[in-house]
Design a protein around this motif. Structure first.
Motif, PDB file in Angstrom:
ATOM      1  N   ARG A   1     -16.339 -46.603  10.740  1.00 16.86           N
ATOM      2  CA  ARG A   1     -16.901 -45.792  11.710  1.00 16.86           C
ATOM      3  C   ARG A   1     -17.636 -44.741  11.001  1.00 16.86           C
ATOM      4  NH1 ARG A   1     -15.031 -49.566  13.818  1.00 16.86           N
ATOM      5  NH2 ARG A   1     -13.817 -49.753  15.671  1.00 16.86           N
ATOM      6  N   LEU A   2     -18.753 -44.098  11.538  1.00 13.18           N
ATOM      7  CA  LEU A   2     -19.680 -43.032  11.139  1.00 13.18           C
ATOM      8  C   LEU A   2     -19.815 -42.066  12.169  1.00 13.18           C
ATOM      9  CD1 LEU A   2     -21.639 -41.737   9.101  1.00 13.18           C
ATOM     10  CD2 LEU A   2     -23.439 -43.116   9.979  1.00 13.18           C
ATOM     11  N   ASP A   3     -19.493 -40.826  12.125  1.00 15.12           N
ATOM     12  CA  ASP A   3     -19.958 -39.572  12.758  1.00 15.12           C
ATOM     13  C   ASP A   3     -20.923 -38.780  12.195  1.00 15.12           C
ATOM     14  OD1 ASP A   3     -17.814 -39.855  15.070  1.00 15.12           O
ATOM     15  OD2 ASP A   3     -16.463 -40.127  13.364  1.00 15.12           O
ATOM     16  N   VAL A   4     -22.097 -38.586  13.016  1.00 12.15           N
ATOM     17  CA  VAL A   4     -23.232 -37.860  12.498  1.00 12.15           C
ATOM     18  C   VAL A   4     -23.242 -36.649  13.087  1.00 12.15           C
ATOM     19  CG1 VAL A   4     -25.767 -37.704  12.123  1.00 12.15           C
ATOM     20  CG2 VAL A   4     -24.582 -40.042  12.175  1.00 12.15           C
ATOM     21  N   TYR A   5     -23.179 -35.394  12.121  1.00 10.37           N
ATOM     22  CA  TYR A   5     -23.291 -33.940  12.905  1.00 10.37           C
ATOM     23  C   TYR A   5     -24.539 -33.246  12.522  1.00 10.37           C
ATOM     24  CZ  TYR A   5     -18.353 -35.274  13.954  1.00 10.37           C
ATOM     25  OH  TYR A   5     -17.265 -35.726  14.552  1.00 10.37           O
ATOM     26  N   GLY A   6     -25.428 -32.933  13.540  1.00 12.23           N
ATOM     27  CA  GLY A   6     -26.471 -32.049  13.021  1.00 12.23           C
ATOM     28  C   GLY A   6     -27.757 -32.661  13.960  1.00 12.23           C
ATOM     29  N   ASP A   7     -28.769 -31.889  13.695  1.00 13.83           N
ATOM     30  CA  ASP A   7     -29.996 -32.180  14.634  1.00 13.83           C
ATOM     31  C   ASP A   7     -31.150 -32.114  14.070  1.00 13.83           C
ATOM     32  OD1 ASP A   7     -31.227 -32.880  16.904  1.00 13.83           O
ATOM     33  OD2 ASP A   7     -30.454 -31.314  18.037  1.00 13.83           O
ATOM     34  N   GLY A   8     -32.212 -32.477  14.481  1.00 13.36           N
ATOM     35  CA  GLY A   8     -33.638 -32.401  13.857  1.00 13.36           C
ATOM     36  C   GLY A   8     -34.693 -33.254  14.068  1.00 13.36           C
ATOM     37  N   ALA A   9     -35.719 -33.608  13.316  1.00 13.85           N
ATOM     38  CA  ALA A   9     -36.904 -34.208  13.907  1.00 13.85           C
ATOM     39  C   ALA A   9     -36.434 -35.927  13.891  1.00 13.85           C
ATOM     40  CB  ALA A   9     -38.010 -33.995  12.902  1.00 13.85           C
ATOM     41  N   MET A  10     -35.710 -36.177  13.328  1.00 12.17           N
ATOM     42  CA  MET A  10     -35.339 -37.809  13.416  1.00 12.17           C
ATOM     43  C   MET A  10     -34.245 -38.185  14.381  1.00 12.17           C
ATOM     44  SD  MET A  10     -35.345 -38.740   9.348  1.00 12.17           S
ATOM     45  CE  MET A  10     -35.102 -40.741   9.767  1.00 12.17           C
ATOM     46  N   ARG A  11     -33.812 -37.031  15.192  1.00 11.84           N
ATOM     47  CA  ARG A  11     -32.734 -37.558  16.008  1.00 11.84           C
ATOM     48  C   ARG A  11     -32.987 -38.843  17.163  1.00 11.84           C
ATOM     49  NH1 ARG A  11     -28.444 -34.004  19.205  1.00 11.84           N
ATOM     50  NH2 ARG A  11     -27.039 -35.736  20.227  1.00 11.84           N
ATOM     51  N   ASN A  12     -34.152 -38.562  17.704  1.00 14.51           N
ATOM     52  CA  ASN A  12     -34.552 -39.855  18.690  1.00 14.51           C
ATOM     53  C   ASN A  12     -34.637 -41.033  17.824  1.00 14.51           C
ATOM     54  OD1 ASN A  12     -35.422 -40.584  21.158  1.00 14.51           O
ATOM     55  ND2 ASN A  12     -37.358 -40.911  19.985  1.00 14.51           N
ATOM     56  N   GLU A  13     -35.433 -41.264  17.059  1.00 11.17           N
ATOM     57  CA  GLU A  13     -35.556 -42.407  15.992  1.00 11.17           C
ATOM     58  C   GLU A  13     -34.033 -42.789  15.536  1.00 11.17           C
ATOM     59  OE1 GLU A  13     -36.976 -43.603  11.536  1.00 11.17           O
ATOM     60  OE2 GLU A  13     -37.500 -41.741  12.536  1.00 11.17           O
ATOM     61  N   LEU A  14     -33.116 -42.005  15.259  1.00 10.30           N
ATOM     62  CA  LEU A  14     -31.804 -42.423  14.846  1.00 10.30           C
ATOM     63  C   LEU A  14     -31.100 -43.157  16.137  1.00 10.30           C
ATOM     64  CD1 LEU A  14     -30.770 -39.618  12.603  1.00 10.30           C
ATOM     65  CD2 LEU A  14     -31.716 -41.833  12.014  1.00 10.30           C
ATOM     66  N   GLU A  15     -31.255 -42.290  17.446  1.00 12.57           N
ATOM     67  CA  GLU A  15     -30.612 -42.943  18.403  1.00 12.57           C
ATOM     68  C   GLU A  15     -31.292 -44.284  18.948  1.00 12.57           C
ATOM     69  OE1 GLU A  15     -31.311 -39.671  21.027  1.00 12.57           O
ATOM     70  OE2 GLU A  15     -29.410 -38.639  20.764  1.00 12.57           O
ATOM     71  N   VAL A  16     -32.400 -44.402  19.021  1.00 11.55           N
ATOM     72  CA  VAL A  16     -32.984 -45.532  19.153  1.00 11.55           C
ATOM     73  C   VAL A  16     -32.648 -46.960  18.003  1.00 11.55           C
ATOM     74  CG1 VAL A  16     -35.372 -47.202  19.104  1.00 11.55           C
ATOM     75  CG2 VAL A  16     -35.161 -44.526  20.140  1.00 11.55           C
ATOM     76  N   TYR A  17     -32.538 -46.768  17.040  1.00 14.32           N
ATOM     77  CA  TYR A  17     -32.061 -47.316  15.800  1.00 14.32           C
ATOM     78  C   TYR A  17     -30.720 -48.032  16.474  1.00 14.32           C
ATOM     79  CZ  TYR A  17     -30.920 -49.776  11.445  1.00 14.32           C
ATOM     80  OH  TYR A  17     -30.518 -50.457  10.561  1.00 14.32           O
ATOM     81  N   VAL A  18     -29.795 -47.011  16.694  1.00 15.25           N
ATOM     82  CA  VAL A  18     -28.530 -47.145  16.873  1.00 15.25           C
ATOM     83  C   VAL A  18     -28.316 -48.054  18.228  1.00 15.25           C
ATOM     84  CG1 VAL A  18     -26.195 -46.262  17.931  1.00 15.25           C
ATOM     85  CG2 VAL A  18     -27.273 -45.134  15.758  1.00 15.25           C
ATOM     86  N   THR A  19     -29.103 -47.824  19.254  1.00 15.50           N
ATOM     87  CA  THR A  19     -29.049 -48.651  20.460  1.00 15.50           C
ATOM     88  C   THR A  19     -29.633 -50.123  20.101  1.00 15.50           C
ATOM     89  OG1 THR A  19     -29.208 -46.496  21.757  1.00 15.50           O
ATOM     90  CG2 THR A  19     -30.066 -48.892  22.619  1.00 15.50           C
ATOM     91  N   ASP A  20     -30.856 -50.029  19.833  1.00 14.66           N
ATOM     92  CA  ASP A  20     -31.615 -51.339  19.280  1.00 14.66           C
ATOM     93  C   ASP A  20     -30.647 -52.188  18.293  1.00 14.66           C
ATOM     94  OD1 ASP A  20     -33.544 -50.499  20.551  1.00 14.66           O
ATOM     95  OD2 ASP A  20     -34.989 -50.115  18.981  1.00 14.66           O
ATOM     96  N   ASN A  21     -29.732 -51.761  17.501  1.00 13.67           N
ATOM     97  CA  ASN A  21     -28.994 -52.832  16.548  1.00 13.67           C
ATOM     98  C   ASN A  21     -27.420 -52.863  17.103  1.00 13.67           C
ATOM     99  OD1 ASN A  21     -30.645 -53.349  14.049  1.00 13.67           O
ATOM    100  ND2 ASN A  21     -31.154 -51.169  14.464  1.00 13.67           N
ATOM    101  N   GLN A  22     -27.449 -52.318  18.312  1.00 12.70           N
ATOM    102  CA  GLN A  22     -25.903 -52.290  18.977  1.00 12.70           C
ATOM    103  C   GLN A  22     -24.880 -51.999  18.209  1.00 12.70           C
ATOM    104  OE1 GLN A  22     -25.732 -56.536  20.379  1.00 12.70           O
ATOM    105  NE2 GLN A  22     -27.187 -56.072  21.809  1.00 12.70           N
ATOM    106  N   LEU A  23     -25.153 -50.575  17.683  1.00 12.37           N
ATOM    107  CA  LEU A  23     -24.255 -49.921  16.833  1.00 12.37           C
ATOM    108  C   LEU A  23     -23.307 -48.917  17.513  1.00 12.37           C
ATOM    109  CD1 LEU A  23     -26.413 -49.768  13.662  1.00 12.37           C
ATOM    110  CD2 LEU A  23     -24.743 -51.478  14.126  1.00 12.37           C
ATOM    111  N   GLN A  24     -23.471 -48.585  18.803  1.00 16.58           N
ATOM    112  CA  GLN A  24     -22.945 -47.478  19.692  1.00 16.58           C
ATOM    113  C   GLN A  24     -21.261 -47.550  19.511  1.00 16.58           C
ATOM    114  OE1 GLN A  24     -24.845 -49.942  20.960  1.00 16.58           O
ATOM    115  NE2 GLN A  24     -26.188 -49.329  22.472  1.00 16.58           N
TER     116      GLN A  24
END
Length: 369
Positions: free
Chosen positions: A230-253
């Protein structure tokens, strides 16, 4: 003693209090505790929002510096025109000071490196918060600062504090550190076994330089190879939307969660329960999050940059990896295959990190002053 700080971090006055960038304020409060009179030469404002904190002392003498950037051609021209003003202000502040403390690297630090040459009789320190590795690629202005600071003919009566222990350095270069916790924060660490869910954390800015996407891809690759991770990501920044899309597209929720910014006390609890802390950065000075993770028994997995190999004792107190998925997964799997090897590395990490406390930091500052 008149103690002067030279920095580009703004010194903002509101009513009877002074504010600046929070991590810098926390450190400078420790320096200021050992000085009778304190002064700061810096800009008085900053155009962007910063994480603010007020200094403990409100008797700070401010010396003004113009606010400047050097990104565009017009900004560079303006900076060149401002150099005489900056030099004049630095000389005025240096005359007042008994001890001069430079914060490097940076634009103000670069000019101050030249001006301090005119004051060889003054006692000085320089905190170089960047990567001191002589072999690492550096901007020209950073290389110039390193050259001047390590030249004992041009730079006299100064201790230069750098992260890491580097060979073949001049006698004024001193290995230093930064700290988060006190001796009183030490407490027993509960053992974490590798036979259940293996928890990874990422703590930092979601920016290209921190490589959060690579972090996600490493854990994804471990999951696809059959590991219960399991991975927990803490923090914010310019890449957040890109990371959320990647997690969703690859079904890693189910295995990867993005939590955004959380408070420091919560991060401490994350370190206490995580098996590993991932930080495959492009560049670091002294990454405090690595030492913090080690303090609470979370084994760091970090790229071979700056002083990190020194912090991890070349891999005996954590995992050093190349910035690619294949090498990281290979090294992590070697650790996962041996519970004994993991526990030994964790114990070494805890023992080492707990020698670098704020109490020790204060003693080092006192000896320098």
């Amino acid at each position: 003693m008149n103690f002067l700080v030279v920095t580009y971090a703004p010194t903002i006055k509101r009513k009877d209090q002074f504010f600046s960038y929070a991590p810098y304020v926390k450190e400078m409060d420790l320096w200021f505790a050992h000085a009778e009179n304190i002064g700061i030469i810096s800009p008085y404002y900053y155009k962007d929002e910063i994480l603010e904190k007020n200094f403990k002392r409100n008797d700070i003498k401010r010396f003004w510096l113009p606010f400047f950037f050097s990104s565009t051609l017009l900004q560079k021209i303006r900076t060149v025109l401002l150099v005489p003003v900056i030099v004049f202000q630095l000389i005025k502040a240096f005359i007042w000071a008994d001890h001069i403390h430079l914060r490097c690297p940076g634009n103000v630090g670069l000019i101050a490196c030249f001006v301090q040459i005119l004051f060889p009789w003054k006692t000085k320190t320089a905190k170089y918060a960047g990567n001191w590795d002589p072999k690492s690629p550096q901007p020209l202005s950073y290389r110039i600062q390193r050259k001047i600071l390590s030249n004992t003919f041009l730079t006299r009566n100064m201790s230069v504090l750098v992260y890491g222990d580097w060979k073949h350095q001049t006698k004024n270069i001193k290995s230093f550190f930064t700290a988060t916790y006190r001796d009183s924060d030490k407490e027993p660490i509960s053992s974490r076994k590798l036979d259940g869910i293996v928890k990874f954390s990422f703590i930092g800015s979601l920016a290209v330089g921190k490589r959060p996407l690579l972090t996600i891809q490493i854990v994804e690759a471990l999951f696809k190879k059959g590991h219960n991770v399991r991975l927990d990501v803490y923090g914010d920044g310019a890449m957040r939307n890109e990371l959320e899309v990647y997690v969703t597209d690859n079904q890693l929720q189910e295995i990867i969660k993005l939590h955004g910014n959380v408070k420091g006390e919560f991060i401490k609890e994350v370190h206490k329960t995580s098996h590993f802390m991932l930080l495959p950065s492009k560049s670091e000075g002294w990454p405090k999050v690595v030492a913090e993770a080690m303090f609470w028994g979370s084994l760091p997995i970090v790229t071979k940059i700056s002083c990190v190999p020194y912090m991890l004792d070349d891999g005996n107190r954590g995992i050093l990896t190349d910035p690619n998925v294949e090498n990281a997964v290979e090294n992590i799997e070697k650790m996962l295959q041996s519970e004994e090897k993991y526990q030994i590395a964790v114990e070494k990490a805890i023992e080492w990190s707990r020698t670098y406390t704020l109490d020790k930091f204060e003693q080092e500052i006192k000896s320098l002053l």
